[in-house]
Design a protein around this motif. Structure first.
Motif, PDB file in Angstrom:
ATOM      1  N   MET A   1       0.839  -1.208   0.000  1.00 33.07           N
ATOM      2  CA  MET A   1       0.000   0.000   0.000  1.00 33.07           C
ATOM      3  C   MET A   1       0.874   1.258   0.000  1.00 33.07           C
ATOM      4  O   MET A   1       1.934   1.271   0.599  1.00 33.07           O
ATOM      5  N   GLN A   2       0.409   2.281  -0.639  1.00 36.41           N
ATOM      6  CA  GLN A   2       1.178   3.516  -0.729  1.00 36.41           C
ATOM      7  C   GLN A   2       0.228   4.707  -0.648  1.00 36.41           C
ATOM      8  O   GLN A   2      -0.815   4.699  -1.300  1.00 36.41           O
ATOM      9  N   LYS A   3       0.599   5.685   0.195  1.00 34.94           N
ATOM     10  CA  LYS A   3      -0.217   6.896   0.262  1.00 34.94           C
ATOM     11  C   LYS A   3       0.356   7.889  -0.740  1.00 34.94           C
ATOM     12  O   LYS A   3       1.543   8.193  -0.694  1.00 34.94           O
TER      13      LYS A   3
ATOM     14  N   PRO B   1      -0.210  11.576  -3.326  1.00 30.92           N
ATOM     15  CA  PRO B   1      -1.025  12.757  -3.610  1.00 30.92           C
ATOM     16  C   PRO B   1      -1.966  12.460  -4.783  1.00 30.92           C
ATOM     17  O   PRO B   1      -1.601  11.686  -5.680  1.00 30.92           O
TER      18      PRO B   1
ATOM     19  N   SER C   1      -2.620  14.111  -7.236  1.00 28.88           N
ATOM     20  CA  SER C   1      -2.042  14.513  -8.528  1.00 28.88           C
ATOM     21  C   SER C   1      -1.283  13.360  -9.192  1.00 28.88           C
ATOM     22  O   SER C   1      -1.061  13.379 -10.401  1.00 28.88           O
ATOM     23  N   LEU C   2      -0.831  12.378  -8.387  1.00 28.07           N
ATOM     24  CA  LEU C   2      -0.100  11.243  -8.962  1.00 28.07           C
ATOM     25  C   LEU C   2      -1.018  10.044  -9.213  1.00 28.07           C
ATOM     26  O   LEU C   2      -0.573   8.989  -9.653  1.00 28.07           O
TER      27      LEU C   2
ATOM     28  N   LYS D   1      -3.494   7.589 -10.983  1.00 27.26           N
ATOM     29  CA  LYS D   1      -3.650   7.240 -12.400  1.00 27.26           C
ATOM     30  C   LYS D   1      -4.815   6.273 -12.552  1.00 27.26           C
ATOM     31  O   LYS D   1      -5.105   5.485 -11.635  1.00 27.26           O
TER      32      LYS D   1
ATOM     33  N   LYS E   1      -7.524   1.948   0.903  1.00 25.50           N
ATOM     34  CA  LYS E   1      -8.306   2.430   2.051  1.00 25.50           C
ATOM     35  C   LYS E   1      -9.514   3.190   1.526  1.00 25.50           C
ATOM     36  O   LYS E   1      -9.430   3.844   0.464  1.00 25.50           O
TER      37      LYS E   1
ATOM     38  N   LYS F   1      -5.081  13.460  -0.829  1.00 22.63           N
ATOM     39  CA  LYS F   1      -4.235  12.265  -0.676  1.00 22.63           C
ATOM     40  C   LYS F   1      -5.120  11.014  -0.666  1.00 22.63           C
ATOM     41  O   LYS F   1      -6.221  11.041  -0.117  1.00 22.63           O
TER      42      LYS F   1
ATOM     43  N   CYS G   1      -4.877   6.388  -0.449  1.00 18.14           N
ATOM     44  CA  CYS G   1      -4.039   5.202  -0.260  1.00 18.14           C
ATOM     45  C   CYS G   1      -4.383   4.201  -1.348  1.00 18.14           C
ATOM     46  O   CYS G   1      -5.549   3.827  -1.511  1.00 18.14           O
TER      47      CYS G   1
ATOM     48  N   GLN H   1       6.204   4.180 -13.141  1.00 19.48           N
ATOM     49  CA  GLN H   1       7.460   4.543 -13.792  1.00 19.48           C
ATOM     50  C   GLN H   1       8.122   3.337 -14.467  1.00 19.48           C
ATOM     51  O   GLN H   1       9.270   3.401 -14.867  1.00 19.48           O
TER      52      GLN H   1
ATOM     53  N   ARG I   1       6.040   3.652 -19.320  1.00 24.13           N
ATOM     54  CA  ARG I   1       6.747   4.757 -19.993  1.00 24.13           C
ATOM     55  C   ARG I   1       6.491   4.739 -21.508  1.00 24.13           C
ATOM     56  O   ARG I   1       6.309   5.783 -22.118  1.00 24.13           O
TER      57      ARG I   1
ATOM     58  N   GLU J   1       2.267  20.562  -5.138  1.00 21.25           N
ATOM     59  CA  GLU J   1       2.270  19.099  -5.018  1.00 21.25           C
ATOM     60  C   GLU J   1       3.229  18.474  -6.046  1.00 21.25           C
ATOM     61  O   GLU J   1       3.148  18.782  -7.234  1.00 21.25           O
TER      62      GLU J   1
ATOM     63  N   ILE K   1      10.546  12.651 -18.213  1.00 22.41           N
ATOM     64  CA  ILE K   1      10.237  11.449 -18.996  1.00 22.41           C
ATOM     65  C   ILE K   1       9.725  10.345 -18.069  1.00 22.41           C
ATOM     66  O   ILE K   1       8.833   9.576 -18.420  1.00 22.41           O
ATOM     67  N   PHE K   2      10.293  10.278 -16.860  1.00 20.06           N
ATOM     68  CA  PHE K   2       9.847   9.267 -15.890  1.00 20.06           C
ATOM     69  C   PHE K   2       8.608   9.716 -15.118  1.00 20.06           C
ATOM     70  O   PHE K   2       8.050   8.940 -14.351  1.00 20.06           O
TER      71      PHE K   2
ATOM     72  N   CYS L   1      -2.137   5.748   7.024  1.00 11.18           N
ATOM     73  CA  CYS L   1      -2.126   4.829   5.889  1.00 11.18           C
ATOM     74  C   CYS L   1      -2.444   3.401   6.319  1.00 11.18           C
ATOM     75  O   CYS L   1      -2.646   2.541   5.477  1.00 11.18           O
TER      76      CYS L   1
END
Lengths: 110, 292
Positions: free
Chosen positions: A1-3, A5, A7-8, A10, A17, A49, A51, A61, A66, B105, B230-231, B291
């Motif tokens: 699991m990763q919290k 933002p 904006s990231l 996808k 959660k 944010k 999770c 990435q 890519r 952000e 790019i990444f 989390c």
């Protein structure tokens, strides 16, 4: 699991959660897959944010991802011959990396 | 925006009223450095008095960004290995960390990623003191933070312009403010008495072919910025590739294919670099709890 933002976030990521408003009112449950519309809706609600399941940002990435993102990243550079060449080189680079990763994963399973 | 508004925006940006404040030890150390008889021990002693700051400096210099993972045990050792200019840049970056993460952000991740990529480019090009190039990458977008702090409404207008017109952040800044973060960078570098190498890298990373004195610094950051975009690690405010300057590659003696090993090393170290943050410990604990 990763919290991460928002904006990231996808399309395709899964929630690890539930998301609730500040007053505790639930908005979306665990396991729901993010869609473009849902991300926009969360953004509109001021959620910054979330999770998500797995190491989703690192996965975004990955070489496979890519290759898929290059068209989007270079969308305003199509008329530039040099940048078209740069994009082609990067596509080749990430395609080879993705194939190597896939081969390695297949070997791990075999 | 008409000319009067542009002038007033510039005036507000350049006013020091709400600029991020730097630790007082930095002033003291900067004075010490003016004296040629000052020893590294004396500088290290002053920095080490601020234990929180020292811990942050050691965390950053021991990250893969600088290529000495886990091997630097003291501020004095860091000064010997990396030099005062790099340590000064690290102190500035740790000082603006909170304000940077609050105001934009993804910009911290973009900056740390750019530092990693810029250092790798410098190593690939065989440049001396690659750590100095890394710190240029770390500080290359500080102007965006200052604009966000000094002119929050115009900062929001820039973000809207990026979204509505599908522009890159720099293009939107020029449309809204009349100038970009590269110009703010040049002024900030003067204000904080940064060395000319870092100033030129910060102010010319979008047009490295225009760099007059230190074209390799500007070129290395230009390539670092290209790689991190790019990444899509973090965000500089938009989701587009930047035009890659052929002259930047030439100035570094690199070919396009030379970027392949930079991309390899960047991907390999990215996971570890993503842990380089300076949130207070209790914040980290609270985040972990949130989390779970």
């Amino acid at each position: 699991m990763q919290k991460i933002p928002l904006s990231l976030a996808k399309v395709g990521m899964k929630l690890a959660k539930p998301i609730a408003k500040a007053n505790g009112m639930p908005i979306v449950g665990v396991g729901v897959e993010l869609t473009e519309a849902l991300i926009d809706r969360l953004d509109g609600m001021g959620i910054d944010k979330i999770c998500v399941v797995g190491d989703a940002v690192a996965a975004s990435q990955s070489p496979t991802e890519r290759v898929l993102r290059l068209e989007h990243l270079f969308r305003r550079l199509e008329g530039d011959e040099w940048m078209v060449q740069v994009k082609a080189h990067l596509r080749e680079y990430f395609t080879i990396k993705a194939a190597a990763e896939a081969a390695q994963a297949a070997q791990g399973q075999g | 925006m008409d000319e009067d508004l542009k002038t007033s925006a510039k005036g507000k940006i350049l006013s020091i009223r709400d600029l991020p404040t730097l630790p007082r030890v930095l002033d003291e150390v900067s004075r010490l450095v003016q004296n040629p008889n000052t020893t590294i021990e004396a500088i290290a002693k002053v920095i080490s008095r601020d234990q929180v700051l020292s811990a942050k400096v050691l965390k950053m210099v021991n990250s893969p960004v600088y290529g000495f993972p886990g091997r630097i045990g003291s501020v004095q050792h860091a000064l010997v290995l990396l030099g005062f200019n790099v340590i000064r840049g690290v102190i500035i970056s740790t000082s603006v960390f909170e304000i940077m993460t609050r105001s934009m952000e993804g910009l911290w991740e973009h900056s740390v990623g750019c530092a990693l990529a810029t250092g790798l480019v410098a190593r690939k090009a065989g440049l001396k003191d690659p750590e100095e190039y890394s710190v240029c990458g770390l500080l290359h977008d500080l102007g965006k933070v200052v604009a966000a702090v000094q002119l929050p409404e115009l900062h929001n207008a820039v973000a809207e312009t990026v979204r509505d017109q599908d522009l890159r952040w720099l293009e939107a800044e020029k449309a809204v403010l009349g100038f970009g973060h590269d110009r703010i960078n040049a002024w900030l570098a003067d204000h904080w008495h940064l060395p000319p190498t870092i100033k030129e890298a910060m102010s010319s990373h979008h047009v490295p072919e225009r760099a007059q004195l230190y074209p390799q610094h500007a070129a290395a950051v230009h390539l670092g910025d290209f790689v991190v975009r790019i990444f899509e690690y973090g965000s500089g405010g938009d989701d587009q590739a930047v035009p890659l300057s052929p002259q930047a590659l030439k100035n570094l003696g690199l070919k396009l294919t030379d970027l392949d090993s930079v991309l390899d090393d960047f991907a390999e170290n990215l996971g570890e670099v993503s842990g380089v943050t300076f949130a207070p410990e209790d914040d980290d604990a609270a985040k972990a709890k949130a989390c779970n």
